[in-house]
Design an enzyme around this catalytic site. Structure first.
Site, PDB file in Angstrom:
ATOM      1  N   LYS A  70       0.694  -1.061  -0.356  1.00  0.00           N
ATOM      2  CA  LYS A  70      -0.383  -0.082   0.046  1.00  0.00           C
ATOM      3  C   LYS A  70       0.827   1.602   0.227  1.00  0.00           C
ATOM      4  CE  LYS A  70      -4.694  -1.231   2.093  1.00  0.00           C
ATOM      5  NZ  LYS A  70      -5.545  -1.269   2.999  1.00  0.00           N
ATOM      6  N   ASP A 106     -10.450   3.158   1.788  1.00  0.00           N
ATOM      7  CA  ASP A 106     -10.331   2.767   2.688  1.00  0.00           C
ATOM      8  C   ASP A 106     -10.947   4.127   4.040  1.00  0.00           C
ATOM      9  OD1 ASP A 106      -8.894   0.061   2.997  1.00  0.00           O
ATOM     10  OD2 ASP A 106      -6.539   1.085   2.565  1.00  0.00           O
TER      11      ASP A 106
HETATM   12  P1  NAP Z   1      -0.615  -3.557  10.680  1.00  0.00           P
HETATM   13  O1  NAP Z   1      -0.015  -1.768   9.855  1.00  0.00           O
HETATM   14  O2  NAP Z   1       0.051  -4.455  11.197  1.00  0.00           O
HETATM   15  O3  NAP Z   1      -1.278  -2.496  12.124  1.00  0.00           O
HETATM   16  C1  NAP Z   1      -1.604  -3.472  13.422  1.00  0.00           C
HETATM   17  C2  NAP Z   1      -1.576  -2.628  14.457  1.00  0.00           C
HETATM   18  O4  NAP Z   1      -1.991  -2.934  15.995  1.00  0.00           O
HETATM   19  C3  NAP Z   1       0.390  -1.824  15.117  1.00  0.00           C
HETATM   20  O5  NAP Z   1      -0.056  -0.951  15.723  1.00  0.00           O
HETATM   21  C4  NAP Z   1       0.916  -2.555  15.824  1.00  0.00           C
HETATM   22  O6  NAP Z   1       1.525  -2.778  16.634  1.00  0.00           O
HETATM   23  C5  NAP Z   1      -1.131  -3.397  16.705  1.00  0.00           C
HETATM   24  N1  NAP Z   1      -0.828  -5.050  17.219  1.00  0.00           N
HETATM   25  C6  NAP Z   1      -0.620  -5.679  16.758  1.00  0.00           C
HETATM   26  N2  NAP Z   1      -0.609  -6.449  17.963  1.00  0.00           N
HETATM   27  C7  NAP Z   1      -1.000  -5.434  19.311  1.00  0.00           C
HETATM   28  C8  NAP Z   1      -1.908  -5.996  20.609  1.00  0.00           C
HETATM   29  N3  NAP Z   1      -1.240  -8.044  21.094  1.00  0.00           N
HETATM   30  N4  NAP Z   1      -1.729  -5.243  20.969  1.00  0.00           N
HETATM   31  C9  NAP Z   1      -1.779  -3.929  20.657  1.00  0.00           C
HETATM   32  N5  NAP Z   1      -1.821  -3.591  19.803  1.00  0.00           N
HETATM   33  C10 NAP Z   1      -1.341  -4.570  18.643  1.00  0.00           C
HETATM   34  O7  NAP Z   1      -2.236  -3.820  10.263  1.00  0.00           O
HETATM   35  P2  NAP Z   1      -3.287  -2.709   9.874  1.00  0.00           P
HETATM   36  O8  NAP Z   1      -2.848  -3.133   8.363  1.00  0.00           O
HETATM   37  O9  NAP Z   1      -3.181  -1.634  10.249  1.00  0.00           O
HETATM   38  O10 NAP Z   1      -4.635  -3.622   9.892  1.00  0.00           O
HETATM   39  C11 NAP Z   1      -5.409  -3.200  11.341  1.00  0.00           C
HETATM   40  C12 NAP Z   1      -6.600  -4.212  11.667  1.00  0.00           C
HETATM   41  O11 NAP Z   1      -7.702  -3.742  10.747  1.00  0.00           O
HETATM   42  C13 NAP Z   1      -6.393  -5.610  11.474  1.00  0.00           C
HETATM   43  O12 NAP Z   1      -6.810  -6.444  11.854  1.00  0.00           O
HETATM   44  C14 NAP Z   1      -6.689  -6.190   9.542  1.00  0.00           C
HETATM   45  O13 NAP Z   1      -6.942  -6.979   9.809  1.00  0.00           O
HETATM   46  C15 NAP Z   1      -8.217  -4.201   9.732  1.00  0.00           C
HETATM   47  N6  NAP Z   1      -7.971  -3.967   8.661  1.00  0.00           N
HETATM   48  C16 NAP Z   1      -9.567  -4.262   7.932  1.00  0.00           C
HETATM   49  C17 NAP Z   1     -10.035  -3.505   6.909  1.00  0.00           C
HETATM   50  C18 NAP Z   1     -11.302  -3.337   6.476  1.00  0.00           C
HETATM   51  O14 NAP Z   1     -11.683  -2.911   4.990  1.00  0.00           O
HETATM   52  N7  NAP Z   1     -12.142  -4.203   7.880  1.00  0.00           N
HETATM   53  C19 NAP Z   1      -9.260  -2.839   6.224  1.00  0.00           C
HETATM   54  C20 NAP Z   1      -7.652  -2.710   6.588  1.00  0.00           C
HETATM   55  C21 NAP Z   1      -7.406  -3.882   7.703  1.00  0.00           C
HETATM   56  P3  NAP Z   1       3.085  -2.607  17.093  1.00  0.00           P
HETATM   57  O15 NAP Z   1       3.155  -1.761  15.732  1.00  0.00           O
HETATM   58  O16 NAP Z   1       3.366  -2.022  17.996  1.00  0.00           O
HETATM   59  O17 NAP Z   1       3.267  -3.764  16.084  1.00  0.00           O
END
Ligand code: NAP
Length: 285
Positions: A70, A106
């Site tokens: 992305k 998004d």
């Molecule tokens: P990402 O870039 O990997 O970011 C994940 C975030 O969550 C990071 O800040 C990470 O912290 C934090 N995190 C992970 N494990 C954690 C824990 N155990 N405790 C506290 N914080 C934690 O992922 P993303 O793309 O932002 O996606 C995040 C979520 O949104 C996912 O579940 C994804 O499936 C969902 N999503 C949904 C849609 C939709 O259309 N519905 C679209 C996009 C994403 P660190 O930075 O410290 O590692």
């Protein structure tokens, strides 16, 4: 029916096999009766540039982008929309007049169910759990909704600082503050919208939640709880929120609406949103 005239759409990611986008887009294409097909393309990071050039040679109409491309796709595009520049990520690309154009749907997808509530968000501070890629789109959306404060809570001071720094050069200037996870209990009582933008609670770890029951209990009773996760339905976080009397939203509608916005860009036709939603519900059940 795939014919000699069929135009190609798709999604690139690595991996991409988990993507549900082909399901909802092909359902929409069938309903619209248009001559397109939407395919998944697993593209390794080091092959991204070659793939984009190949897509141009093959005459793709457009494609979606998921993790990990992305951000890295942005310098490969001739034009990036202001909203995608502000978010720092592109999820939708289309070919126009000899070059690739990119935007981000998004934030619009996230906002759609909240806008449908018809609520005035100007008195609702938003709290976002997590500081990853999706959180950036959520910040832009909360700003557009009119939330007076946008609080981002994360577990890494370094990543939080980088997240805040990223917005300093953005054309959007959201009312953003970043906080360590241990500040949560102080912040929760003044929040009108809370968003789980971490993967905590995603299947197969569906019993997990980013907040304890006691923390959910600190939220005002009129707060809205939004989980970007859509499997399981509902997530543990949304079950806790419902039990506490909060209004719950999950990520399925965001997925549907970002896809619908992309399909409209590619086909210039109103997307069959209900068909797209139902195709995902059928698949998930
Ligand atoms: P990402 O870039 O990997 O970011 C994940 C975030 O969550 C990071 O800040 C990470 O912290 C934090 N995190 C992970 N494990 C954690 C824990 N155990 N405790 C506290 N914080 C934690 O992922 P993303 O793309 O932002 O996606 C995040 C979520 O949104 C996912 O579940 C994804 O499936 C969902 N999503 C949904 C849609 C939709 O259309 N519905 C679209 C996009 C994403 P660190 O930075 O410290 O590692």
């Amino acid at each position: 029916m795939i014919k000699g005239t069929t135009q190609l759409l798709g999604v690139i990611g690595y991996p991409v096999k988990h993507s549900m986008s082909p399901i909802m887009h092909n359902a929409a294409i069938a309903t619209l009766g248009i001559d397109y097909v939407y395919l998944p393309f697993p593209i390794a990071p080091e092959r991204l540039k070659t793939a984009i050039n190949g897509f141009a040679a093959m005459g793709l109409t457009g494609f979606n982008i998921t993790i990990p491309h992305k951000q890295t796709i942005m310098p490969l595009l001739a034009h990036v929309s202001p909203v995608a520049q502000a978010i720092g990520a592109v999820n939708t690309v289309w070919w126009n007049e000899g070059s690739w154009h990119g935007t981000n749907t998004d934030a619009a997808g996230f906002m759609a169910p909240l806008q449908a509530l018809g609520r005035d968000w100007s008195q609702s501070p938003a709290l976002i759990l997590g500081n990853g890629g999706a959180a950036r789109a959520v910040v832009a959306a909360c700003h557009q909704l009119g939330c007076p404060e946008i609080l981002v809570v994360g577990r890494s001071a370094e990543k939080l600082a980088a997240f805040a720094q990223g917005w300093k050069t953005s054309p959007l200037q959201p009312p953003l503050a970043v906080h360590a996870w241990d500040r949560l209990n102080d912040l929760l009582p003044r929040v009108g919208l809370i968003i789980n933008s971490t993967p905590v609670g995603m299947a197969p770890h569906g019993a997990a939640s980013p907040l304890t029951d006691a923390q959910i209990g600190l939220l005002p009773s009129q707060a809205v709880a939004y989980d970007l996760i859509y499997t399981p339905r509902p997530t543990q976080f949304l079950q806790q929120a419902s039990t506490a009397g909060l209004m719950p939203f999950d990520g399925l509608e965001m997925l549907v609406q970002q896809g619908a916005a992309a399909l409209e860009i590619w086909t210039q036709q109103p997307p069959p949103v209900e068909v797209m939603r139902q195709s995902l519900l059928d698949y998930l059940s």
